[in-house]
Enzyme design. Structure first.
Site: not given
Ligand code: NDP
Length: 452
Positions: A42, A47, A50, A178, A182, A435, A440
């Site tokens: 984080c 976080c 970022k 995510y 982002e 407002h 709102e």
């Molecule tokens: P996510 O699980 O959110 O997303 C992973 C992405 O990668 C998905 O789109 C997935 O596709 C894709 N993917 C997975 N495996 C492959 C592969 N082999 N080939 C191609 N694409 C693939 O993970 P993140 O890394 O973005 O974030 C990790 C975690 O960190 C989040 O789940 C969240 O809990 C936390 N986080 C929270 C934030 C916040 O609160 N603002 C900010 C950043 C992270 P598919 O959908 O098809 O599985």
């Protein structure tokens, strides 16, 4: 049996630091080992940096808007190196605060890797061993890059973005979660040409479908070249750049390729299984409702348990562990109705159920409004916001709220309280609008757009 410590925490991230500090404040003798930097994902590579990059990138749009509002603004040029220096200064400051907060109640800090020797013994990288009545594993997660893609070792992850020397001109972001969304928005806002490949049909799988479509449209409108149903087939180094062949046959060259394809629990090589701790299929430590593992003296919190991978959740889990083990007050961390935000531009805040999940479960009413807020319509800017409520027809309770708007992360924190308290649609209706604001709308949506 006498132990060296009452608690030995492995991992100095959000969950581990909170648990270590609060346990020490009860008078317990506590140690904490961290192999990298205090603060964990984080603070050091997640976080916090970022969000600071989100702030930095937001100014490009703000400058354009200011121009439309009548300001004479010169086209700004972003100085990554100036920002990066300040960013790392801030991370150093925060790391020190974490360290001080641990040292103040008397936690012994070991700046090295620690692994388990058995149910009550921890060994440090320098060979020292310590016994502890309880051990808490809070080692977080790490970015996963699929090693099945030829050339995958050329790719960066989010960890590398904060350390890059120069801002690339053209990047490819792989993934649709995510982090991918982002960083696509952040880098686009900083003036980098951003292409994003996502293998599925729409980004942000698991979120509300209407919101996902809205976000994708806004991202593309801002200049992110998003290709869904597209994945990387192969990466090759070509001169200073990286050549990418996509599964749809497309070929392109980028200065950098960033994989944001999920995170995995950081549980390998810690001696967990040897000590009898059960791991799940993805390497996550299996825990019960009190964060206790299959070995009674060993507990685990945060991303390494792969429950809800969010900083505030890890902190709650760490605090609940201390209540349970050190304060004689068995406490389960509450994983229901957790508000969260995706820091795209505009942001997406949500709490509770998606329309799709809710309608599979019970009769619902959906209230939704997408519109250009006053600030945008005044200058003919076509960026729309979305306010959406999912209401249970039987109980009238709001069971899902979804907001896409500048500041949606701030708004959903407030809406989250009402939803957690069990507010009904009528409670929202009875609340007088503030407002003129965008938000709102959340108390002004009178008729459902659909029922299911
Ligand atoms: P996510 O699980 O959110 O997303 C992973 C992405 O990668 C998905 O789109 C997935 O596709 C894709 N993917 C997975 N495996 C492959 C592969 N082999 N080939 C191609 N694409 C693939 O993970 P993140 O890394 O973005 O974030 C990790 C975690 O960190 C989040 O789940 C969240 O809990 C936390 N986080 C929270 C934030 C916040 O609160 N603002 C900010 C950043 C992270 P598919 O959908 O098809 O599985």
């Amino acid at each position: 049996m006498a132990f060296d410590y009452d608690l030995f925490v492995i991992g100095g991230g959000s969950g581990g630091v909170r648990a270590g500090r609060v346990a020490a404040e009860t008078g317990a003798k506590v140690a904490l080992a961290e192999e990298y930097r205090m603060g964990g994902t984080c603070v050091i590579r997640g976080c916090v940096p970022k969000k600071l990059m989100v702030f930095a990138s937001g100014y490009s749009g703000a400058m354009q808007d200011a121009h439309e509002y009548g300001w004479s603004v010169k086209a700004g040029v972003f100085d990554w190196s100036k920002f990066r220096t300040r960013l790392h200064g801030e991370l150093d400051r925060l790391e020190n605060i974490y360290r001080t907060n641990l040292a103040r109640p008397g936690v012994d800090i070991y700046d090295q890797r620690a692994v388990l020797q058995d149910a009550h013994t921890v060994q440090l990288a320098d060979g020292q061993t310590f016994t502890a009545k309880h051990i808490l594993v809070a080692t977080g997660g790490y970015p996963f890059v699929p090693d099945t893609v030829p050339g995958h070792e050329l790719a960066w992850t989010s960890n590398d973005v904060f350390l890059m020397e120069d801002l690339p001109k053209k990047v490819l972001i792989v993934g649709g979660g995510y982090i991918a969304c982002e960083f696509a928005c952040i880098l686009n806002g900083l003036g980098v040409g951003v292409t994003q490949y996502y293998r599925g049909a729409q980004v942000l799988r698991g979120f509300d479908d209407e919101a996902r479509g809205h976000i994708a449209e806004m991202m593309m409108r801002q200049g992110v070249e998003l290709h869904v149903g597209t994945d990387v087939e192969r990466l090759e180094k070509r001169g200073a750049g990286i050549w990418v062949k996509a599964t749809d046959g497309r070929e392109a060259e980028f200065d950098a390729v960033i994989y944001a394809t999920g995170r995995k629990p950081n549980s390998a090589g810690l001696g967990l299984e040897e000590a009898g701790v059960k791991l799940g299929r993805f390497g996550q430590i299996e825990v019960d409702d009190y964060s206790q593992t299959s070995v009674p003296s060993i507990f685990a919190v945060g991303d390494v348990t792969d429950r809800v991978n969010l900083t505030p959740v890890a902190i709650r889990e760490g605090a609940a562990f201390v209540e349970t083990v050190f304060k004689g007050n068995p406490t389960k961390p509450d994983h229901s109705l957790i508000p969260s935000a995706v820091f795209t531009q505009p942001e997406y805040g949500s709490v509770g159920m998606t329309e799709e999940a809710a309608r599979d479960e019970r009769p619902i009413e959906v209230y939704s409004a997408a519109f250009r807020p006053m600030q945008n319509s005044f200058i003919g800017k076509d960026e729309r916001v979305l306010f959406k409520l999912i209401v249970c027809t039987q109980t009238r309770k709001i069971i899902g709220a979804h907001i896409i708007a500048p500041g949606a992360g701030e708004m959903i924190q407030m809406v989250g309280i009402a939803v957690k308290m069990g507010a009904t649609k009528e409670d929202f209706d009875q609340t007088v609008a503030v407002h003129p604001t965008m938000s709102e709308e959340i108390v002004l949506m009178k008729a459902p757009v659909r029922t299911a």
